[in-house]
Design an enzyme around this catalytic site. Sequence first.
Site, short mmCIF file in Angstrom:
data_model
loop_
_atom_site.label_atom_id
_atom_site.label_comp_id
_atom_site.label_asym_id
_atom_site.label_seq_id
_atom_site.Cartn_x
_atom_site.Cartn_y
_atom_site.Cartn_z
N GLY A 141 1.11 1.02 -4.14
CA GLY A 141 1.88 0.06 -4.93
C GLY A 141 3.07 0.67 -5.64
O GLY A 141 3.93 -0.04 -6.17
N LYS A 157 4.73 -6.24 2.79
CA LYS A 157 3.60 -6.50 3.68
C LYS A 157 2.32 -6.56 2.87
O LYS A 157 2.23 -5.97 1.79
CB LYS A 157 3.48 -5.40 4.74
CG LYS A 157 4.75 -5.05 5.46
CD LYS A 157 4.53 -3.92 6.45
CE LYS A 157 5.82 -3.26 6.83
NZ LYS A 157 6.37 -2.42 5.73
N VAL A 169 0.81 -1.23 0.00
CA VAL A 169 0.00 0.00 0.00
C VAL A 169 0.84 1.28 0.00
O VAL A 169 0.29 2.36 -0.07
CB VAL A 169 -0.98 0.03 1.20
CG1 VAL A 169 -2.04 -1.03 1.05
CG2 VAL A 169 -0.23 -0.12 2.52
N TYR A 170 2.15 1.16 0.09
CA TYR A 170 2.98 2.37 0.04
C TYR A 170 2.85 2.99 -1.34
O TYR A 170 3.14 2.35 -2.36
CB TYR A 170 4.45 2.05 0.33
CG TYR A 170 4.75 1.64 1.76
CD1 TYR A 170 3.79 1.70 2.76
CD2 TYR A 170 6.02 1.19 2.12
CE1 TYR A 170 4.07 1.33 4.06
CE2 TYR A 170 6.31 0.81 3.42
CZ TYR A 170 5.33 0.88 4.38
OH TYR A 170 5.63 0.50 5.67
N ALA A 171 2.38 4.22 -1.38
CA ALA A 171 2.14 4.93 -2.64
C ALA A 171 1.23 4.10 -3.56
O ALA A 171 1.39 4.11 -4.78
CB ALA A 171 3.45 5.26 -3.36
#
Length: 335
Positions: free
Chosen positions: A56, A80, A52-54
């Site tokens: 994807g 994660k 979920v960082y940015a």
Amino acid sequence: MEHRQLGRTGLRVSRMGLGTLTWGRDTGEGEAAGLLKTFWEAGGTLVDTADVYADGGAECLLGRLLGGLVPRRDIVVATKAGSVPDPDRRFDTSRRHLLGALDASLARLGTDYVDLWQVHAFDPYTPLDETLQALDTAIASGRARYAGVSNFSGWQLAKAATWQLAGVAGGGAGTVGGRTRLASTQMEYSLLQRGVEREVLPAALDLGVGLLPSSPLGRGVLTGKYRDATPPDSRGASAHLAPFVAPYLDEEAGRVVDAVATAADGLAVTPLEVSLAWVRDRPGVTAPLVGARNAEQLTAALSVEGLTLPDEICQALDDVSAPVHRYPDQDWSTL
């Protein structure tokens, strides 16, 4: 850079990790390339990201750099899954979601496997055994080499790790009915956030789970840069990250930062180095995860490799930052 075992597994990782929370959003490809190369050249191996960082973007960016800029075999890729951009239900650790998320992560990363796959947070709506079975499936299929969790409370970690260990004792990971032991837990831990010492860290130590501290610099506050004002180029001045930094700008945190600055002056080092050395060498810690904006900041963080804090400095910092732990942690006979 020195390396450590990740929990009670055979996996060795650098005792400092590189975080990618801002990659693909605040950190562009050129800056990310500089960070990864600087980290690799210093002997760093552990790079942590999440699906979920940015949205994807962090995984996509890391994937473009792996193999081309640095050898894939030299990097321990940790990602994660389980966090979803849904205001009504932030976490989904069902088998369906997790295994689908893993396949999507592998596609973005451009790799056949991740070295460490972590459940991003505890999901109260999914039976824990279903979540853990998804980890076992990922390991058995070769899509992940090791498994861990993130943001689990003490009882949640103890339950998960014990469940997995029961399977290991009953037949071993990879056998019929066998399960893979949890290698790690990722939690926020710093001189400004010592809540994990209440139950999470004791559980991790007892069960052989390595701790990967996130935000080891107290979301940047322990560098001392916020002592007088908020720098315009800092996360504290960023519209979307200011709320992330704000909880550590109170008077209590200020006293801890002042103590760190005093220790740094006495040792002729920086507050950043003192703060990182403190958390890196805490019992149970495998590798703090540092998120730097550029290679210069990362180089400053990596300079802590040669620093070990004197016992009296550690004790003074322990005292000034000590969280209040009363019953049931305190000896009941003294109450």
